[in-house]
Write an enzyme that holds these catalytic residues in place. Structure first.
Site, short mmCIF file in Angstrom:
data_model
loop_
_atom_site.label_atom_id
_atom_site.label_comp_id
_atom_site.label_asym_id
_atom_site.label_seq_id
_atom_site.Cartn_x
_atom_site.Cartn_y
_atom_site.Cartn_z
CG HIS A 1 -2.42 1.42 -0.16
ND1 HIS A 1 -2.68 -0.12 -0.16
CD2 HIS A 1 -3.08 2.12 -0.98
CE1 HIS A 1 -3.54 0.14 -1.06
NE2 HIS A 1 -3.83 1.44 -1.48
CG HIS B 1 -5.50 8.11 -2.17
ND1 HIS B 1 -5.71 7.33 -0.89
CD2 HIS B 1 -5.84 9.43 -1.75
CE1 HIS B 1 -6.13 8.22 -0.04
NE2 HIS B 1 -6.28 9.34 -0.35
N GLY C 1 -6.55 10.84 -7.87
CA GLY C 1 -6.58 12.23 -7.97
C GLY C 1 -5.62 12.81 -9.09
CG MET D 1 -9.26 4.26 -11.65
SD MET D 1 -9.25 3.32 -10.13
CE MET D 1 -10.74 3.40 -9.76
CB SER D 2 -13.05 8.96 -10.26
OG SER D 2 -11.81 9.80 -9.93
#
Length: 125
Positions: free
Chosen positions: A30, A50, A84, A104-105
């Site tokens: 990060h 992210h 995102g 991912m999502s």
């Protein structure tokens, strides 16, 4: 007994001997200095994120493309962007220097995964 492993930097720092137990080691980071530390501990690649706002990190703003560029510039190992990212962000992620992107999502929640993959392939730089 697994050939490939992806873990957090904290997990690798707690047990650096894990590097010797796998063929391929990935580490989530990060910050650019975390990427440097992961590389020094033997990571083969890092995921940096992210990058953009994501439901996985609700309420937290993405770190952005400048962050991604800084991570990519800090290390000599491949950097994969996460967070995102959808078809419309792939070109920007590539221009920032990332070796690739992790999704991912968006893939886990889409109603038509096969179409989503086709859309991604069409947008690959």
């Amino acid at each position: 007994g697994v050939p490939r492993l992806h873990l957090s930097l904290g997990e690798l720092e707690a047990d650096p001997a894990l590097r010797k137990q796998v063929e391929l080691l990935g580490v989530s980071v990060h910050a650019p200095k975390e990427a440097l530390r992961a590389q020094a501990l033997g990571a083969d690649y890092v995921t940096a994120g992210h990058i953009f706002a994501t439901d996985c990190k609700k309420g937290l703003p993405g770190r952005g493309l400048d962050f991604l560029r800084a991570v990519c510039a800090a290390v000599d190992i491949p950097v994969y962007a996460i967070g995102g990212i959808g078809p419309d962000e792939l070109a920007d992620v590539a221009r920032a220097g990332a070796a690739g992107a992790c999704l991912m999502s968006g893939l886990m929640t889409c109603p038509h995964p096969a179409q989503a993959v086709r859309d991604l392939r069409e947008k690959l730089p």
